[in-house]
Each structure stands twice: as structure tokens, then as C-alpha cells.
Design a protein around this motif. Structure first.
Motif, PDB file in Angstrom:
ATOM      1  N   MET A   1       0.847  -1.179   0.000  1.00  0.00           N
ATOM      2  CA  MET A   1       0.000   0.000   0.000  1.00  0.00           C
ATOM      3  C   MET A   1       0.890   1.238   0.000  1.00  0.00           C
ATOM      4  N   ASP A   2       0.509   2.207  -0.759  1.00  0.00           N
ATOM      5  CA  ASP A   2       1.262   3.457  -0.864  1.00  0.00           C
ATOM      6  C   ASP A   2       0.991   4.389   0.308  1.00  0.00           C
ATOM      7  N   TYR A   3       1.999   5.175   0.642  1.00  0.00           N
ATOM      8  CA  TYR A   3       1.863   6.207   1.664  1.00  0.00           C
ATOM      9  C   TYR A   3       1.517   7.532   0.993  1.00  0.00           C
ATOM     10  N   ILE A   4       0.678   8.281   1.640  1.00  0.00           N
ATOM     11  CA  ILE A   4       0.242   9.585   1.152  1.00  0.00           C
ATOM     12  C   ILE A   4       0.532  10.617   2.233  1.00  0.00           C
ATOM     13  N   ARG A   5       0.993  11.796   1.824  1.00  0.00           N
ATOM     14  CA  ARG A   5       1.190  12.912   2.751  1.00  0.00           C
ATOM     15  C   ARG A   5       0.013  13.872   2.631  1.00  0.00           C
ATOM     16  N   LEU A   6      -0.452  14.355   3.762  1.00  0.00           N
ATOM     17  CA  LEU A   6      -1.485  15.389   3.809  1.00  0.00           C
ATOM     18  C   LEU A   6      -0.893  16.612   4.499  1.00  0.00           C
ATOM     19  N   THR A   7      -1.220  17.777   3.983  1.00  0.00           N
ATOM     20  CA  THR A   7      -0.716  19.024   4.568  1.00  0.00           C
ATOM     21  C   THR A   7      -1.866  19.989   4.768  1.00  0.00           C
ATOM     22  N   ARG A   8      -1.834  20.660   5.916  1.00  0.00           N
ATOM     23  CA  ARG A   8      -2.820  21.702   6.210  1.00  0.00           C
ATOM     24  C   ARG A   8      -2.078  22.883   6.816  1.00  0.00           C
ATOM     25  N   GLN A   9      -2.521  24.090   6.458  1.00  0.00           N
ATOM     26  CA  GLN A   9      -1.914  25.308   6.976  1.00  0.00           C
ATOM     27  C   GLN A   9      -2.825  25.958   8.005  1.00  0.00           C
ATOM     28  N   PHE A  10      -2.196  26.606   8.968  1.00  0.00           N
ATOM     29  CA  PHE A  10      -2.897  27.287  10.051  1.00  0.00           C
ATOM     30  C   PHE A  10      -2.235  28.646  10.253  1.00  0.00           C
ATOM     31  N   THR A  11      -3.002  29.610  10.734  1.00  0.00           N
ATOM     32  CA  THR A  11      -2.451  30.922  11.046  1.00  0.00           C
ATOM     33  C   THR A  11      -2.892  31.325  12.441  1.00  0.00           C
ATOM     34  N   PHE A  12      -2.017  32.073  13.101  1.00  0.00           N
ATOM     35  CA  PHE A  12      -2.353  32.608  14.413  1.00  0.00           C
ATOM     36  C   PHE A  12      -1.470  33.820  14.694  1.00  0.00           C
ATOM     37  N   GLU A  13      -1.973  34.680  15.540  1.00  0.00           N
ATOM     38  CA  GLU A  13      -1.286  35.913  15.922  1.00  0.00           C
ATOM     39  C   GLU A  13      -0.743  35.725  17.333  1.00  0.00           C
ATOM     40  N   THR A  14       0.549  35.918  17.503  1.00  0.00           N
ATOM     41  CA  THR A  14       1.163  35.717  18.808  1.00  0.00           C
ATOM     42  C   THR A  14       2.297  36.716  18.992  1.00  0.00           C
ATOM     43  N   ALA A  15       2.447  37.185  20.226  1.00  0.00           N
ATOM     44  CA  ALA A  15       3.579  38.039  20.580  1.00  0.00           C
ATOM     45  C   ALA A  15       4.540  37.231  21.442  1.00  0.00           C
ATOM     46  N   HIS A  16       5.776  37.665  21.455  1.00  0.00           N
ATOM     47  CA  HIS A  16       6.771  37.037  22.327  1.00  0.00           C
ATOM     48  C   HIS A  16       7.899  38.024  22.590  1.00  0.00           C
ATOM     49  N   ALA A  17       8.764  37.652  23.491  1.00  0.00           N
ATOM     50  CA  ALA A  17       9.994  38.392  23.764  1.00  0.00           C
ATOM     51  C   ALA A  17      11.052  37.357  24.122  1.00  0.00           C
ATOM     52  N   LEU A  18      12.268  37.620  23.718  1.00  0.00           N
ATOM     53  CA  LEU A  18      13.364  36.682  23.978  1.00  0.00           C
ATOM     54  C   LEU A  18      14.174  37.162  25.172  1.00  0.00           C
ATOM     55  N   LEU A  19      14.079  36.417  26.258  1.00  0.00           N
ATOM     56  CA  LEU A  19      14.739  36.752  27.516  1.00  0.00           C
ATOM     57  C   LEU A  19      16.261  36.750  27.347  1.00  0.00           C
ATOM     58  N   ASN A  20      16.909  37.818  27.783  1.00  0.00           N
ATOM     59  CA  ASN A  20      18.365  37.974  27.752  1.00  0.00           C
ATOM     60  C   ASN A  20      18.962  38.006  26.339  1.00  0.00           C
ATOM     61  N   TYR A  21      18.136  38.229  25.335  1.00  0.00           N
ATOM     62  CA  TYR A  21      18.617  38.309  23.953  1.00  0.00           C
ATOM     63  C   TYR A  21      19.353  39.630  23.757  1.00  0.00           C
ATOM     64  N   ASP A  22      20.327  39.653  22.852  1.00  0.00           N
ATOM     65  CA  ASP A  22      21.140  40.849  22.652  1.00  0.00           C
ATOM     66  C   ASP A  22      20.722  41.689  21.450  1.00  0.00           C
ATOM     67  N   GLY A  23      19.476  41.551  21.030  1.00  0.00           N
ATOM     68  CA  GLY A  23      18.987  42.326  19.893  1.00  0.00           C
ATOM     69  C   GLY A  23      17.576  42.830  20.155  1.00  0.00           C
ATOM     70  N   PRO A  24      16.955  43.405  19.146  1.00  0.00           N
ATOM     71  CA  PRO A  24      15.634  44.011  19.338  1.00  0.00           C
ATOM     72  C   PRO A  24      14.533  43.017  19.724  1.00  0.00           C
ATOM     73  N   CYS A  25      14.730  41.740  19.480  1.00  0.00           N
ATOM     74  CA  CYS A  25      13.699  40.754  19.831  1.00  0.00           C
ATOM     75  C   CYS A  25      13.618  40.493  21.333  1.00  0.00           C
ATOM     76  N   LYS A  26      14.445  41.190  22.112  1.00  0.00           N
ATOM     77  CA  LYS A  26      14.301  41.123  23.566  1.00  0.00           C
ATOM     78  C   LYS A  26      13.049  41.868  24.002  1.00  0.00           C
ATOM     79  N   ASN A  27      12.552  42.753  23.137  1.00  0.00           N
ATOM     80  CA  ASN A  27      11.342  43.516  23.412  1.00  0.00           C
ATOM     81  C   ASN A  27      10.105  42.736  22.964  1.00  0.00           C
ATOM     82  N   ILE A  28       9.013  42.967  23.646  1.00  0.00           N
ATOM     83  CA  ILE A  28       7.760  42.314  23.260  1.00  0.00           C
ATOM     84  C   ILE A  28       7.377  42.796  21.861  1.00  0.00           C
TER      85      ILE A  28
END
Length: 149
Positions: A1-28
């Protein structure tokens, strides 16, 4: 029997901040994330099964991903444990949706978290094949089963 791949896309809005990061992504800051989930399996061969011919109903895949990834993260702020307790307290008092993680909430770590979550919740008849998470329109991270065997 053959294998088939299925793909689905999703979207979401999320904020984050990188703790102790040395660039602008340290900010929310926020992103319009796009997640592509690909599974692999064999189509159901039992003609009496209402899902006959399907690897997995796209609706079932949608429910799993929405329940365990999209809904918990959509319109949330992801912060690493160790972030200022005062900030967390203020955000929670103001009823903001805050998700704390044990990992730095980078695109790469989020992808590994999604892989672990989906692996636990997918039916045994299918396997997770790959994940792709766009953090911006031009930047994404990928995870493939084949790279990790």
C-alpha cells in the motif's frame, strides 16, 4: 500500500519576547505566524469505514492542531520562565493571555514544542512528517522526521 502525505496550513497571531537576547527581539513584539503541518499514512482500505480512502480527515487534523496549538497561542504573549515576575503579575492582573514556556520562545523552539505536542495527539495510524513555521513572510523554520532518524 502506498503512503500519502497530507498538509494543512494554520495561522495565528502571537507576541513574544526573547529573555536575555542581545537584539531588538528582547522587546515584546508580535508575528502573524503560519504553520504548515504534514502527516503521512496509508488511506483507510475498509470500505465500510466512513473515512474510507482517507489517510486522516482534514477536519480531524484541523481539530487536533487548533485544540493543542492554535487556540492556546492565538492572541497570546509567550514568555520564557524567568521573565520578570512583576511583569507577569501585571499582565495577568490585566487579564492578558500569557503563556510561559521552559524554553526561549524562538521559532525553532516553538517548532520542537509543536512536534512534541502533535506526536502525542495524532492517531496511531498516521505519523508526523514535517512542520514549517513562518515567523514572518520571508522567514521560517522547518522540522522533518527524516532529519531526525
Amino acid at each position: 500500500m502506498d503512503y500519502i502525505r497530507l498538509t494543512r496550513q494554520f495561522t495565528f497571531e502571537t507576541a513574544h519576547a526573547l529573555l536575555n537576547y542581545d537584539g531588538p527581539c528582547k522587546n515584546i513584539h508580535g508575528h502573524s505566524y503560519k504553520l504548515q503541518v504534514t502527516i503521512i499514512g496509508q488511506p483507510i482500505t475498509d470500505i465500510s469505514d466512513p473515512k474510507y480512502g482517507m489517510v486522516l480527515d482534514f477536519g480531524d487534523l484541523k481539530k487536533i492542531v487548533n485544540t493543542f496549538i492554535v487556540e492556546p497561542l492565538d492572541h497570546s504573549l509567550i514568555l520564557r520562565k524567568g521573565t520578570s515576575p512583576e511583569l507577569l503579575t501585571i499582565l495577568q492582573q490585566l487579564h492578558h493571555k500569557v503563556v510561559t514556556t521552559s524554553y526561549q520562545p524562538t521559532c525553532e523552539h516553538m517548532l520542537l514544542d509543536f512536534k512534541n505536542t502533535l506526536t502525542r495527539h495524532l492517531p496511531a495510524t498516521v505519523k508526523l512528517y514535517s512542520l514549517r513555521l513562518w515567523e514572518t513572510e520571508n522567514s521560517f523554520a522547518e522540522w522533518y522526521t527524516s532529519d531526525n532518524n
